[in-house]
Every structure is written in C-alpha cells, then in structure tokens.
Design a protein around this motif. Structure first.
Motif, mmCIF file in Angstrom:
data_model
loop_
_atom_site.group_PDB
_atom_site.id
_atom_site.type_symbol
_atom_site.label_atom_id
_atom_site.label_comp_id
_atom_site.label_asym_id
_atom_site.label_seq_id
_atom_site.Cartn_x
_atom_site.Cartn_y
_atom_site.Cartn_z
ATOM 1 N N THR A 111 -1.815 -2.942 2.875
ATOM 2 C CA THR A 111 -1.410 -2.077 1.774
ATOM 3 C C THR A 111 -2.614 -1.477 1.050
ATOM 4 O O THR A 111 -2.471 -0.490 0.336
ATOM 5 C CB THR A 111 -0.552 -2.864 0.777
ATOM 6 O OG1 THR A 111 -1.301 -3.996 0.281
ATOM 7 C CG2 THR A 111 0.722 -3.364 1.440
ATOM 8 N N ARG A 112 -3.785 -2.079 1.222
ATOM 9 C CA ARG A 112 -4.992 -1.549 0.591
ATOM 10 C C ARG A 112 -5.629 -0.420 1.404
ATOM 11 O O ARG A 112 -6.561 0.222 0.933
ATOM 12 C CB ARG A 112 -6.011 -2.671 0.381
ATOM 13 C CG ARG A 112 -5.492 -3.810 -0.482
ATOM 14 C CD ARG A 112 -6.582 -4.819 -0.788
ATOM 15 N NE ARG A 112 -6.085 -5.912 -1.610
ATOM 16 C CZ ARG A 112 -6.847 -6.893 -2.097
ATOM 17 N NH1 ARG A 112 -8.149 -6.914 -1.818
ATOM 18 N NH2 ARG A 112 -6.315 -7.852 -2.843
ATOM 19 N N ASN A 117 -1.708 4.232 9.753
ATOM 20 C CA ASN A 117 -0.305 3.953 10.051
ATOM 21 C C ASN A 117 -0.242 2.600 10.773
ATOM 22 O O ASN A 117 -0.412 2.516 11.992
ATOM 23 C CB ASN A 117 0.286 5.063 10.921
ATOM 24 C CG ASN A 117 1.789 4.945 11.076
ATOM 25 O OD1 ASN A 117 2.373 3.879 10.862
ATOM 26 N ND2 ASN A 117 2.436 6.034 11.436
ATOM 27 N N TRP A 118 0.012 1.553 10.023
ATOM 28 C CA TRP A 118 -0.069 0.207 10.581
ATOM 29 C C TRP A 118 1.089 -0.097 11.524
ATOM 30 O O TRP A 118 0.932 -0.872 12.473
ATOM 31 C CB TRP A 118 -0.116 -0.816 9.447
ATOM 32 C CG TRP A 118 -1.396 -0.747 8.676
ATOM 33 C CD1 TRP A 118 -1.618 -0.180 7.460
ATOM 34 C CD2 TRP A 118 -2.667 -1.263 9.106
ATOM 35 N NE1 TRP A 118 -2.930 -0.304 7.102
ATOM 36 C CE2 TRP A 118 -3.603 -0.964 8.083
ATOM 37 C CE3 TRP A 118 -3.098 -1.941 10.249
ATOM 38 C CZ2 TRP A 118 -4.942 -1.325 8.178
ATOM 39 C CZ3 TRP A 118 -4.431 -2.294 10.348
ATOM 40 C CH2 TRP A 118 -5.339 -1.994 9.322
ATOM 41 N N ASN A 119 2.257 0.484 11.275
ATOM 42 C CA ASN A 119 3.376 0.266 12.196
ATOM 43 C C ASN A 119 3.076 0.867 13.567
ATOM 44 O O ASN A 119 3.349 0.241 14.604
ATOM 45 C CB ASN A 119 4.645 0.890 11.618
ATOM 46 C CG ASN A 119 5.127 0.152 10.388
ATOM 47 O OD1 ASN A 119 4.951 -1.051 10.267
ATOM 48 N ND2 ASN A 119 5.747 0.870 9.472
ATOM 49 N N THR A 121 0.031 1.414 14.712
ATOM 50 C CA THR A 121 -1.064 0.608 15.267
ATOM 51 C C THR A 121 -0.540 -0.661 15.929
ATOM 52 O O THR A 121 -0.969 -1.038 17.026
ATOM 53 C CB THR A 121 -2.054 0.242 14.155
ATOM 54 O OG1 THR A 121 -2.554 1.444 13.548
ATOM 55 C CG2 THR A 121 -3.218 -0.559 14.702
ATOM 56 N N ASP A 122 0.393 -1.325 15.263
ATOM 57 C CA ASP A 122 0.981 -2.537 15.839
ATOM 58 C C ASP A 122 1.774 -2.213 17.098
ATOM 59 O O ASP A 122 1.744 -2.977 18.079
ATOM 60 C CB ASP A 122 1.876 -3.199 14.788
ATOM 61 C CG ASP A 122 2.452 -4.517 15.280
ATOM 62 O OD1 ASP A 122 1.709 -5.293 15.898
ATOM 63 O OD2 ASP A 122 3.649 -4.767 15.040
ATOM 64 N N LEU A 123 2.467 -1.080 17.101
ATOM 65 C CA LEU A 123 3.238 -0.685 18.279
ATOM 66 C C LEU A 123 2.320 -0.412 19.467
ATOM 67 O O LEU A 123 2.598 -0.860 20.597
ATOM 68 C CB LEU A 123 4.065 0.563 17.958
ATOM 69 C CG LEU A 123 4.858 1.171 19.115
ATOM 70 C CD1 LEU A 123 5.844 0.163 19.680
ATOM 71 C CD2 LEU A 123 5.586 2.432 18.644
ATOM 72 N N VAL A 124 1.225 0.282 19.249
ATOM 73 C CA VAL A 124 0.270 0.557 20.329
ATOM 74 C C VAL A 124 -0.350 -0.742 20.842
ATOM 75 O O VAL A 124 -0.510 -0.940 22.064
ATOM 76 C CB VAL A 124 -0.821 1.531 19.837
ATOM 77 C CG1 VAL A 124 -1.926 1.666 20.878
ATOM 78 C CG2 VAL A 124 -0.221 2.898 19.527
#
Length: 211
Positions: A111-112, A117-119, A121-124
């Motif tokens: 959140t900082r 785009n963390w979602n 990034t996690d998907l990749v």
C-alpha cells in the motif's frame, strides 16, 4: 468586594501567564498517536490476509519451493547436470520472489507503493512459476538417476507447480471480476450522467436561469 475583584483579576492574569509560558515552553507533552508514527513501529501483520485463501496459498508456495530447493541442494553428484541446475535456479528464484510478495502483502507494504499494480505482479509471478516449475520438474524427472533426493525434488516440484496453478486460476478470476465491476461502475456512471443531462435539456426554465 474590591478584594474579591482583585483576586479574580490576579487569578486571570496568572492563568493567562501560565498559558503563555506553557505555549512557549519547549518541553511539551507528545500527543502524536503511536499508529501514525513511521518506521519499523508502523509495520503490522495482516492476519486477515494470512488466514485468507491467497495468504494460505502463498505460504504453501513458499514452503514447497523451499523443500524442493533443499532436496535439490542435497544432491552431490550429477551427470548430466543441466536439469539439476535448471531446477535449482527455478526453485530458488520462485522462493525468493514469492517470499518477497508474501512479506509485502502480509505487512501491507504494497500500500506504500501504489504506483505498482501488485495484483498484476502477483498474477505474472504465479503464471511464470507454474510454467517454469512444470518444465524443470519434467526435465529433472527425465534426467535423474533415481536417487531419493532427486525423486523427492521432482515430487515437490510438481506439488509446487499445482499450487501455483491454483493461485494463477484464482488470481485471473479475481482480476476478471474486478475488471468487470469497474466496467459496470463506469457504465452506470455514464448512464447516470446522460440521464441528468437529458433532464436538464427537458427543463427550459433551468436553461433560462443559466442564461
């Protein structure tokens, strides 16, 4: 009566003097809440994430990748060694990247850094980890010498691939649902704006007031 008025005036002057001296004093009590302070004290563990589906899957991925890496590291002799080296690289890389993402999500550090785009990034990460664990496990299964450590590494490699595949499916499903909700929200906002503009067009008195 004059003495009482003098005492009241003296009390007022004393209170105002104390207020001024207190305001100018450099030793003021700290009123900053503890939760607003930054630094290591501001970190907190998100137990809701760790107890949720994605948190448990992330923990399973880290554990399986770690076990697979330990199994492959116990092999002392190999010929050929290409499959072993590739499996070692895949297990170590996925362990590090997934471990970092687990820390980012569990401590709310993502959140900082809202620029990422963390979602996505996690998907990749989960998609690539699924693919490379599958390739590495198949190659190691074809080139191993049937030792216990190699067989264990292959088994945990396929298990890690399966967990990453489930995570990829759930991440794609979550991303698709979020995109669908965002599109429906934008469509509803557009329809609401068009409706309001039509209502204004059908009210000539509002147009005259604006003119």
């Amino acid at each position: 009566m004059r003495n009482g008025e003098d005492l009241e005036g003296f009390d007022g002057e004393a209170s105002s003097t104390s207020m001024i001296s207190g305001a100018s004093s450099p030793y003021q009590p700290t009123t900053e809440p503890v939760s607003q302070r930054r630094g290591l004290g501001g970190l907190r563990c998100d137990l809701d994430y760790l107890r949720g589906t994605f948190g448990r899957i992330k923990l399973a991925e880290v554990v399986l990748a770690l076990i697979a890496f330990i199994c492959i590291e116990t092999i002392m002799e190999c010929s050929p060694c290409e499959g072993l080296y590739f499996f070692e690289f895949v297990s170590c890389s996925t362990l590090v990247v997934t471990g970092v993402l687990l820390l980012m999500f569990s401590l709310n550090l993502h959140t900082r850094i809202p620029q990422i785009n963390w979602n996505l990034t996690d998907l990749v990460n989960t998609g690539l980890s699924t693919f490379f664990f599958f390739i590495a496990s198949v190659v190691l299964a074809a080139l191993n010498h049937k030792t216990g450590a190699e067989i264990a590494a292959v088994i945990f490699g396929f298990l890690a691939m399966a967990v990453y595949a489930v995570n990829t499916y759930l991440a794609i499903k979550k991303w698709w649902m979020n995109s669908r909700q965002q599109n429906s929200r934008q469509t509803s906002d557009y329809i609401r704006a068009r409706t309001e503009s039509r209502e204004v067009d059908h009210r000539p008195e509002i147009q005259r007031l604006d003119a």
